[in-house]
Design an enzyme around this catalytic site. Structure first.
Site, PDB file in Angstrom:
ATOM      1  N   ASP A 148       0.958  -1.205  -0.129  1.00 14.30           N
ATOM      2  CA  ASP A 148       0.195   0.055   0.112  1.00 14.30           C
ATOM      3  C   ASP A 148       0.802   1.270  -0.064  1.00 14.30           C
ATOM      4  O   ASP A 148       1.928   1.387   0.722  1.00 14.30           O
ATOM      5  CB  ASP A 148      -0.887   0.007   1.293  1.00 14.30           C
ATOM      6  CG  ASP A 148      -1.900  -1.158   1.275  1.00 14.30           C
ATOM      7  OD1 ASP A 148      -2.411  -1.321   0.134  1.00 14.30           O
ATOM      8  OD2 ASP A 148      -2.137  -1.590   2.375  1.00 14.30           O
ATOM      9  N   ASP A 183      -7.174  -1.324  -4.424  1.00 13.09           N
ATOM     10  CA  ASP A 183      -8.177  -1.071  -3.663  1.00 13.09           C
ATOM     11  C   ASP A 183      -9.152   0.145  -3.845  1.00 13.09           C
ATOM     12  O   ASP A 183     -10.339   0.079  -3.868  1.00 13.09           O
ATOM     13  CB  ASP A 183      -7.610  -0.443  -2.042  1.00 13.09           C
ATOM     14  CG  ASP A 183      -6.705  -1.609  -1.290  1.00 13.09           C
ATOM     15  OD1 ASP A 183      -6.956  -2.746  -1.506  1.00 13.09           O
ATOM     16  OD2 ASP A 183      -5.707  -1.201  -0.693  1.00 13.09           O
TER      17      ASP A 183
END
Length: 225
Positions: A148, A183
């Site tokens: 991420d 995401d």
């Protein structure tokens, strides 16, 4: 909508997602952060051991279950997406389904393979991970961590009002989660389906109503009045 257009969209998202993850993994150490636009748009490298948006699930065994669940979901989603295209669902709905599918597949790749092909990055030693290190990767198959990097702390150093139960006076930050392109793709697809569901499914229902099924034999002698 043609299947090749959807395949192209999915491949484009996966390529962009993986390219960005590779760049972060091979140039940032774990925990490293750089400001892109002011204080509210940052690249902050973290590795997520669990679900999307930094949520975790059940330790090492939970990680295996979660990865296998992602794998089954992606396989099932392949057939489901093909069915949407074949039955000519609304173009917007098919695009949203493709966004969700591409995001799930992008994070699945991390979980399946990143532990095998990357070295562990340590925030204390601040080492940048190597690709295919001589001693092997940091984890086995199915145990990879999701990379991420997007961090948008739009509101910082704020506090909840004192009158709010349980969290009154606690520090408040918006937006706290660190996430990746996969995401974002999943979230965009889900939100768009919720917002435009009436438009998406109304057209499909109208197409179904205009389809007449019959057991009658149709040939050259059949007269239509």
């Amino acid at each position: 909508m043609k299947a090749r257009q959807i395949v192209f969209l999915i491949l484009l998202i996966i390529f962009a997602d993986q390219a960005l993850k590779f760049y972060i993994k091979l140039n940032y150490y774990a925990g490293e952060e750089h400001h892109v636009i002011g204080n509210w748009f940052r690249l902050h490298f973290v590795e997520n051991e669990g679900m999307a948006w930094g949520w975790k699930f059940g330790g090492d065994f939970g990680k295996i279950i979660l990865t296998l669940f992602r794998l089954v979901a992606v396989i099932w989603g392949s057939f489901l997406l093909r069915d949407f295209i074949r039955k000519k669902y609304h173009r917007g709905f098919i695009v949203c389904a493709a966004l969700i599918y591409a995001g799930a597949l992008g994070n699945l790749i991390d979980s399946l393979f990143y532990g095998l092909i990357f070295e562990q990055s340590n925030p204390f030693s601040q080492n940048v991970a190597r690709f295919f290190p001589p001693g092997g990767g940091y984890a086995s198959f199915l145990h990879g961590k999701v990379v991420d990097m997007f961090y948008f702390p739009i509101i910082t150093n704020a506090h909840f009002p004192s009158w709010i139960p349980w969290v009154g006076g606690d520090e408040f930050e918006f937006f706290r989660p660190v996430f990746n392109l996969a995401d974002a793709s999943i979230s965009a697809g889900v939100i768009a389906i919720l917002v435009f569901q009436n438009r998406f499914f109304k057209k499909h229902e109208e197409l179904q109503h205009h389809t007449i099924e019959t057991d009658s034999v149709v040939n050259d002698k059949t007269q239509i009045f």
